[in-house]
Scaffold this motif. Sequence first.
Motif, short mmCIF file in Angstrom:
data_model
loop_
_atom_site.label_atom_id
_atom_site.label_comp_id
_atom_site.label_asym_id
_atom_site.label_seq_id
_atom_site.Cartn_x
_atom_site.Cartn_y
_atom_site.Cartn_z
N TYR A 198 22.26 -15.14 53.09
CA TYR A 198 20.83 -14.89 53.09
C TYR A 198 20.49 -13.49 53.60
CZ TYR A 198 20.14 -19.80 52.01
OH TYR A 198 20.15 -21.03 51.38
N LYS A 199 21.37 -12.55 53.33
CA LYS A 199 21.13 -11.18 53.79
C LYS A 199 21.18 -10.21 52.62
CE LYS A 199 22.86 -11.95 58.50
NZ LYS A 199 23.81 -11.51 59.54
N PRO A 200 20.06 -10.08 51.89
CA PRO A 200 20.04 -9.13 50.77
C PRO A 200 19.94 -7.70 51.26
CG PRO A 200 17.89 -10.14 51.04
CD PRO A 200 18.80 -10.83 52.01
N GLN A 201 20.62 -6.83 50.57
CA GLN A 201 20.56 -5.40 50.89
C GLN A 201 19.62 -4.66 49.95
OE1 GLN A 201 23.63 -2.43 49.63
NE2 GLN A 201 24.16 -2.41 51.81
N SER A 202 19.73 -4.95 48.64
CA SER A 202 18.89 -4.26 47.67
C SER A 202 18.78 -5.08 46.40
CB SER A 202 19.47 -2.88 47.34
OG SER A 202 20.75 -3.01 46.73
N VAL A 203 17.73 -4.81 45.62
CA VAL A 203 17.57 -5.47 44.33
C VAL A 203 17.09 -4.46 43.30
CG1 VAL A 203 16.96 -7.66 45.44
CG2 VAL A 203 15.15 -6.15 44.61
N MET A 204 17.40 -4.76 42.05
CA MET A 204 16.89 -4.01 40.90
C MET A 204 16.45 -5.03 39.87
SD MET A 204 16.66 -0.71 40.01
CE MET A 204 16.09 0.15 38.53
N GLY A 205 15.24 -4.92 39.38
CA GLY A 205 14.73 -5.94 38.48
C GLY A 205 14.07 -5.39 37.24
N SER A 206 14.03 -6.21 36.21
CA SER A 206 13.33 -5.89 34.96
C SER A 206 12.56 -7.13 34.51
CB SER A 206 14.31 -5.49 33.85
OG SER A 206 14.99 -4.30 34.17
N THR A 207 11.33 -6.93 34.07
CA THR A 207 10.55 -8.01 33.48
C THR A 207 10.12 -7.59 32.08
OG1 THR A 207 8.47 -7.20 34.40
CG2 THR A 207 9.68 -8.82 35.71
N PHE A 208 9.95 -8.59 31.21
CA PHE A 208 9.57 -8.31 29.82
C PHE A 208 8.46 -9.25 29.37
CE2 PHE A 208 14.00 -7.04 30.25
CZ PHE A 208 13.97 -5.75 29.73
N HIS A 209 7.57 -8.67 28.55
CA HIS A 209 6.54 -9.46 27.87
C HIS A 209 6.66 -9.12 26.39
CE1 HIS A 209 2.54 -10.86 26.58
NE2 HIS A 209 2.56 -11.61 27.68
N LYS A 210 7.72 -9.64 25.78
CA LYS A 210 8.06 -9.28 24.41
C LYS A 210 7.64 -10.33 23.39
CE LYS A 210 10.39 -5.42 25.27
NZ LYS A 210 9.99 -4.11 24.71
N LEU A 211 7.62 -11.59 23.80
CA LEU A 211 7.33 -12.68 22.86
C LEU A 211 6.00 -13.36 23.16
CD1 LEU A 211 10.89 -14.33 22.73
CD2 LEU A 211 9.97 -12.50 21.31
N GLY A 212 5.44 -13.11 24.33
CA GLY A 212 4.22 -13.80 24.75
C GLY A 212 2.99 -13.47 23.93
N SER A 213 3.01 -12.37 23.19
CA SER A 213 1.84 -11.98 22.40
C SER A 213 1.85 -12.57 20.99
CB SER A 213 1.77 -10.46 22.31
OG SER A 213 2.95 -9.93 21.72
N ARG A 214 2.85 -13.39 20.68
CA ARG A 214 2.97 -13.94 19.33
C ARG A 214 2.05 -15.14 19.11
NH1 ARG A 214 9.20 -13.35 17.20
NH2 ARG A 214 9.41 -11.15 17.81
N GLU A 215 1.42 -15.17 17.93
CA GLU A 215 0.58 -16.29 17.54
C GLU A 215 1.45 -17.41 16.97
OE1 GLU A 215 -2.68 -16.55 17.77
OE2 GLU A 215 -3.41 -14.51 18.14
N ASN A 216 1.06 -18.66 17.22
CA ASN A 216 1.71 -19.83 16.62
C ASN A 216 3.23 -19.81 16.80
OD1 ASN A 216 -0.78 -20.89 15.60
ND2 ASN A 216 -0.67 -19.32 13.99
N ALA A 217 3.67 -19.41 17.97
CA ALA A 217 5.11 -19.32 18.23
C ALA A 217 5.72 -20.71 18.38
CB ALA A 217 5.35 -18.51 19.49
N ALA A 218 6.98 -20.82 17.99
CA ALA A 218 7.72 -22.05 18.24
C ALA A 218 7.81 -22.26 19.75
CB ALA A 218 9.11 -21.95 17.63
#
Length: 360
Positions: A198-218
């Motif tokens: 439980y001792k984190p030193q550092s993090v690097m992250g990426s988030t994406f909003h690539k599919l959320g804008s699609r209409e009538n998505a499966a």
Amino acid sequence: MSKTLNIAVIGCGGIANGKHLPALSRQDKAVLVAFCDLVESRAQEAADQYGAEGAKVYTDYTELLKDASIEVIHVCTPNDSHAEITIAALEAGKHVLCEKPMAKTTEEARSMIEAAERTGKKLSIAYQNRFRDDSLHLKDMCEKGELGDIYFGKAIALRRRAVPTWGVFLDEEKQGGGPLIDIGTHALDLTLWLMDNYKPQSVMGSTFHKLGSRENAANAFGPWDPEQFKVEDSAFGFIKMENGATIVLESSWALNVRKFGEAQTLLCGTEGGADMADGLHINGENRSRLVETKVDFGSGGVAFYDGGSENAEDREARQWLEAILEDKDPVVKPEQALVVTQILEALYESAKTGKAVYFN
């Protein structure tokens, strides 16, 4: 240990009805005496189905907390109210089990811990995946050193197309994010707990909003509304611990991936490894040969009897009540859940700035 506990549930939506209320109703130490929801009919339905005789219904949690007979509160509300309600309940002299994640921010999570310490009441967070048979088996192996020094872990929470379209899941203000804070939090908690790190030193992250804008998505839950989809649809993180161990976190509600799974972990140690893909697999070497074992959690041995074991939700509820009645630490300590929130918050920050976040 004959005493029973009077319990109230605040927030009578999906997670309350899907997990907390059924599990509590099966515990002989639990008496469900009060139900609260902003929508009165939801609270009333929960009371009718699970409540003890004379169970009360509220739409204002502050009124519920005035009832001195209530000893335990389960907080099952959107993420942005976890800290507020939990702190108020602790201050009112109640023990609290709060749904995951602990809070939207590290500051809020710390305030929850401070309230628990100040009041002397117990606080735990509902990371029920720790209570699964495979998780407990692997935890025992890790504690006995059977994997050796665990220096790499992968926290996996991947859905191909399963965006929750109800409630406030797509609302960034109320939830604090999307799949990272919703299901990624389970996989991260499980991985940190198994590694006992439980001792984190550092993090690097990426988030994406690539599919959320699609209409009538499966989507498993029906098409989402792109106008309402304000959070990421996938997020990934690289977490380095103080001792050099590394964790990769993968989370998604919608991602073009063939193999997927939730609340899973992969661990690699000096003496062996483990993963939860298609069951719990343990791998290593023996007499200069590579070996792999899949753990069988069926009782077996009798053709007409498969046996039965306590499910994760019931085990979580039982051990939480025992922690209160026997005055011992809950399985999920709030200080551990705080680290999960710290890492999640840092991953979102890193994704926004494009820079690594370092902890003191």
